[in-house]
Design a protein around this motif. Structure first.
Motif, PDB file in Angstrom:
ATOM      1  N   TYR A  10       0.781  -1.133   0.077  1.00  0.00           N
ATOM      2  CA  TYR A  10      -0.019   0.199   0.042  1.00  0.00           C
ATOM      3  C   TYR A  10       0.929   1.251   0.029  1.00  0.00           C
ATOM      4  CZ  TYR A  10      -4.029  -3.081   1.104  1.00  0.00           C
ATOM      5  OH  TYR A  10      -4.889  -3.890   1.056  1.00  0.00           O
ATOM      6  N   ASN A  11       1.952   1.350   0.831  1.00  0.00           N
ATOM      7  CA  ASN A  11       2.989   2.220   0.817  1.00  0.00           C
ATOM      8  C   ASN A  11       4.245   1.803   1.482  1.00  0.00           C
ATOM      9  OD1 ASN A  11       2.779   2.826   3.724  1.00  0.00           O
ATOM     10  ND2 ASN A  11       0.503   3.676   3.242  1.00  0.00           N
ATOM     11  N   ASN A  12       5.239   2.403   1.582  1.00  0.00           N
ATOM     12  CA  ASN A  12       6.500   1.730   2.118  1.00  0.00           C
ATOM     13  C   ASN A  12       6.162   1.364   3.712  1.00  0.00           C
ATOM     14  OD1 ASN A  12       7.912   2.073  -0.037  1.00  0.00           O
ATOM     15  ND2 ASN A  12       9.089   3.630   0.613  1.00  0.00           N
ATOM     16  N   LYS A  13       5.259   2.033   4.331  1.00  0.00           N
ATOM     17  CA  LYS A  13       5.134   1.686   5.994  1.00  0.00           C
ATOM     18  C   LYS A  13       3.864   0.669   5.961  1.00  0.00           C
ATOM     19  CE  LYS A  13       7.237   5.662   7.588  1.00  0.00           C
ATOM     20  NZ  LYS A  13       7.240   7.061   8.458  1.00  0.00           N
ATOM     21  N   GLU A  14       3.183   0.193   4.999  1.00  0.00           N
ATOM     22  CA  GLU A  14       2.054  -0.565   5.015  1.00  0.00           C
ATOM     23  C   GLU A  14       1.938  -1.666   4.159  1.00  0.00           C
ATOM     24  OE1 GLU A  14      -2.702  -0.224   5.215  1.00  0.00           O
ATOM     25  OE2 GLU A  14      -1.613   1.704   4.730  1.00  0.00           O
ATOM     26  N   TRP A  47       7.229   7.732  -5.246  1.00  0.00           N
ATOM     27  CA  TRP A  47       6.706   8.232  -6.269  1.00  0.00           C
ATOM     28  C   TRP A  47       6.374   7.390  -7.542  1.00  0.00           C
ATOM     29  CZ3 TRP A  47       9.331   8.130 -10.901  1.00  0.00           C
ATOM     30  CH2 TRP A  47      10.809   7.834 -10.711  1.00  0.00           C
ATOM     31  N   TYR A  48       6.922   6.320  -7.685  1.00  0.00           N
ATOM     32  CA  TYR A  48       7.207   5.177  -8.769  1.00  0.00           C
ATOM     33  C   TYR A  48       5.901   4.275  -8.405  1.00  0.00           C
ATOM     34  CZ  TYR A  48       9.053   2.194 -12.164  1.00  0.00           C
ATOM     35  OH  TYR A  48       9.136   1.176 -13.304  1.00  0.00           O
ATOM     36  N   ARG A  49       5.726   3.800  -7.042  1.00  0.00           N
ATOM     37  CA  ARG A  49       4.961   2.682  -6.829  1.00  0.00           C
ATOM     38  C   ARG A  49       3.501   3.196  -6.412  1.00  0.00           C
ATOM     39  NH1 ARG A  49       7.088  -1.354  -9.492  1.00  0.00           N
ATOM     40  NH2 ARG A  49       9.270  -1.714  -8.870  1.00  0.00           N
ATOM     41  N   LEU A  50       3.347   4.248  -5.540  1.00  0.00           N
ATOM     42  CA  LEU A  50       1.969   4.599  -5.109  1.00  0.00           C
ATOM     43  C   LEU A  50       0.947   4.554  -6.167  1.00  0.00           C
ATOM     44  CD1 LEU A  50       2.858   7.033  -2.075  1.00  0.00           C
ATOM     45  CD2 LEU A  50       2.402   4.673  -2.052  1.00  0.00           C
ATOM     46  N   PRO A  51       1.249   5.312  -7.360  1.00  0.00           N
ATOM     47  CA  PRO A  51       0.173   5.376  -8.313  1.00  0.00           C
ATOM     48  C   PRO A  51      -0.485   4.035  -8.603  1.00  0.00           C
ATOM     49  CG  PRO A  51       2.062   6.778  -8.834  1.00  0.00           C
ATOM     50  CD  PRO A  51       2.577   5.902  -7.978  1.00  0.00           C
ATOM     51  N   LYS A  52       0.100   3.186  -8.549  1.00  0.00           N
ATOM     52  CA  LYS A  52      -0.443   1.528  -8.956  1.00  0.00           C
ATOM     53  C   LYS A  52      -0.754   0.908  -7.618  1.00  0.00           C
ATOM     54  CE  LYS A  52       1.668   1.308 -13.360  1.00  0.00           C
ATOM     55  NZ  LYS A  52       2.375   0.484 -14.334  1.00  0.00           N
ATOM     56  N   ALA A  53      -0.591   1.430  -6.368  1.00  0.00           N
ATOM     57  CA  ALA A  53      -1.019   0.508  -5.190  1.00  0.00           C
ATOM     58  C   ALA A  53      -2.279   0.490  -4.963  1.00  0.00           C
ATOM     59  CB  ALA A  53      -0.458   1.273  -4.071  1.00  0.00           C
ATOM     60  N   ARG A 321       6.035 -12.997   5.986  1.00  0.00           N
ATOM     61  CA  ARG A 321       5.489 -12.498   7.025  1.00  0.00           C
ATOM     62  C   ARG A 321       6.151 -11.120   7.346  1.00  0.00           C
ATOM     63  NH1 ARG A 321       7.255 -17.084   9.307  1.00  0.00           N
ATOM     64  NH2 ARG A 321       8.713 -16.910  11.120  1.00  0.00           N
ATOM     65  N   GLU A 322       7.374 -11.250   7.076  1.00  0.00           N
ATOM     66  CA  GLU A 322       8.236 -10.168   7.721  1.00  0.00           C
ATOM     67  C   GLU A 322       8.718  -9.105   6.364  1.00  0.00           C
ATOM     68  OE1 GLU A 322      11.413 -11.200   9.828  1.00  0.00           O
ATOM     69  OE2 GLU A 322      10.443 -12.651  10.972  1.00  0.00           O
ATOM     70  N   ALA A 323       7.752  -9.156   5.318  1.00  0.00           N
ATOM     71  CA  ALA A 323       8.003  -8.204   4.048  1.00  0.00           C
ATOM     72  C   ALA A 323       8.071  -6.855   4.705  1.00  0.00           C
ATOM     73  CB  ALA A 323       7.046  -8.220   3.307  1.00  0.00           C
ATOM     74  N   GLN A 324       7.325  -6.467   5.783  1.00  0.00           N
ATOM     75  CA  GLN A 324       7.337  -5.202   6.079  1.00  0.00           C
ATOM     76  C   GLN A 324       8.464  -4.654   6.482  1.00  0.00           C
ATOM     77  OE1 GLN A 324       4.666  -2.209   6.333  1.00  0.00           O
ATOM     78  NE2 GLN A 324       6.738  -1.653   6.230  1.00  0.00           N
ATOM     79  N   GLU A 325       9.045  -5.623   7.350  1.00  0.00           N
ATOM     80  CA  GLU A 325      10.544  -5.186   8.267  1.00  0.00           C
ATOM     81  C   GLU A 325      11.486  -5.158   7.004  1.00  0.00           C
ATOM     82  OE1 GLU A 325      13.595  -4.985  10.672  1.00  0.00           O
ATOM     83  OE2 GLU A 325      11.598  -4.654  10.654  1.00  0.00           O
ATOM     84  N   GLY A 326      11.414  -5.902   5.951  1.00  0.00           N
ATOM     85  CA  GLY A 326      12.384  -5.586   4.702  1.00  0.00           C
ATOM     86  C   GLY A 326      12.240  -4.252   4.046  1.00  0.00           C
ATOM     87  N   PHE A 327      11.001  -3.980   3.952  1.00  0.00           N
ATOM     88  CA  PHE A 327      10.839  -2.504   3.562  1.00  0.00           C
ATOM     89  C   PHE A 327      11.484  -1.303   4.226  1.00  0.00           C
ATOM     90  CE2 PHE A 327       8.641  -4.664  -0.055  1.00  0.00           C
ATOM     91  CZ  PHE A 327       8.565  -3.726  -0.840  1.00  0.00           C
ATOM     92  N   ARG A 328      11.284  -1.565   5.654  1.00  0.00           N
ATOM     93  CA  ARG A 328      11.672  -0.807   6.459  1.00  0.00           C
ATOM     94  C   ARG A 328      13.272  -0.776   6.572  1.00  0.00           C
ATOM     95  NH1 ARG A 328      14.149  -0.257  11.218  1.00  0.00           N
ATOM     96  NH2 ARG A 328      14.943  -2.430  11.361  1.00  0.00           N
TER      97      ARG A 328
END
Length: 348
Positions: A10-14, A47-53, A321-328
């Motif tokens: 959804y975004n880098n933090k979600e 800026w690249y990812r959010l338009p298609k989220a 299950r830890e993908a969010q941590e990877g993005f963090r």
């Protein structure tokens, strides 16, 4: 109905893990059990990812073929260890015929479903025909995730035609910057210099083959001249979207040299360029985007030599299950480099 787990961006933090129906393949499609998929630097560019989220990201997937449609005509078989390209060109349009495969509309509109950060993905017919590559026995699933990013690097370096006596400056030493370091050294560049603002990244660059690593500041041109017989860099490769990197690149390029914009600022950013300097000194600006089949084949061949150390670029291996941590970890720019999600690894 069977369900699979996916990490939905959804975004880098979600990036929650959700259930999707198991992809059902058609007669000319393939089902891949994903064993590894790397987080790319482009995955965290909002800026690249959010338009298609919201969507399931992940485009560096390796895995095992689970099912094959009955009308698939190839030498593939269930159980094969493969890398699957998410984008494939048509090979027939005017862009493909001129060698600009990554400008092909087909390439920009093809993908596997739902994305590499999933336990299973469906590989469409055109990707089956043009985008599945068997992994050599000596190449692990994790190492195979480097095929796509290294192919992008190989394309960029081919376009700027790095020579064996070149001094190459790489601005930005994230994943792509380190791959540029290793490939430039593999191709025999005389000197490879890295510039960054992160001391950890600079130390990593030297570990992986950079001859020198300096801070990205106004003194960089003089430092390059001091160790290069009074000359600047023959090739400058910009691997960060920071606007300051664009300005710095123009101050570090030698006469007759080429600047490669491998990464760029977000679309709203407008940067003036010293065209008079470029005109007077015959300086070339080059861009590169993505990878074409020939680039993927080159990357696979280079990785198979084992002369590039990608295994030790991996700093984190995480379950889905830890993908969010990877993005963090990716967005914090701390002591991390390559982060790989392993959706079907029972040991994570």
């Amino acid at each position: 109905m069977k369900f699979v787990l996916v990490a939905v961006y959804y975004n880098n933090k979600e990036i929650p893990v959700e259930e999707f129906p198991m992809p059902e393949i058609g007669e000319e499609e393939v089902l891949l059990k994903v064993m590894a998929s790397g987080i790319c630097g482009s995955d965290v560019l909002e800026w690249y990812r959010l338009p298609k989220a919201p969507r399931v990201l992940g485009h560096e997937a390796t895995g095992v073929i689970e099912q094959i449609g009955k009308k698939v005509v190839s030498n593939l078989k269930v159980g094969d260890r493969v890398f699957v390209s998410h984008h494939v060109p048509c090979n027939a349009c005017v862009y493909c015929k001129k060698g600009h495969h990554t400008a092909c509309e087909t390439l920009h509109n093809t993908n596997y479903f739902p994305g590499g950060f999933s336990q299973y993905i469906k590989v469409p017919k055109i990707n089956v025909q043009l985008g599945i590559y068997k992994l050599p026995d000596a190449l692990t699933f994790e190492e195979g995730t480097f095929i796509e990013p290294l192919a992008c690097v190989a394309r960029g370096q081919r376009l700027v035609n790095i020579q064996k006596d070149d001094t190459v400056l790489i601005i930005g030493s994230g994943i792509s910057g380190i791959l540029h370091v290793q490939l430039a050294k593999f191709k025999g560049a005389k000197k490879v210099i890295v510039a960054d603002i992160n001391s950890y990244r600079m130390s990593i660059a030297v570990k992986f083959g950079a001859d020198y690593a300096f801070n990205s500041d106004d003194s960089l041109p003089q430092k390059i001249k001091a160790l290069n017989e009074g000359r600047l860099a023959d090739r400058v490769i910009v691997c960060t979207g920071a606007t300051s990197a664009v300005t710095l690149s123009t101050a570090c390029i030698e006469k007759g040299g080429t600047i490669l914009f491998f990464a760029v600022p977000e679309p709203s950013v407008k940067i003036p360029l010293p065209l008079n300097q470029f005109w007077r000194n015959e300086i070339t600006i080059q861009t590169s985007y993505g990878a074409a089949p020939n680039d993927l084949e080159e990357a696979l061949a280079v990785l198979a030599t084992k002369k590039l150390d990608v295994k030790n670029m991996i700093t984190h291996r995480l379950p889905l299950r830890e993908a969010q941590e990877g993005f963090r970890l990716m967005t914090n720019n701390g002591e991390s480099l390559k982060i790989i999600i392993e959706p079907n690894n029972p040991n994570l």
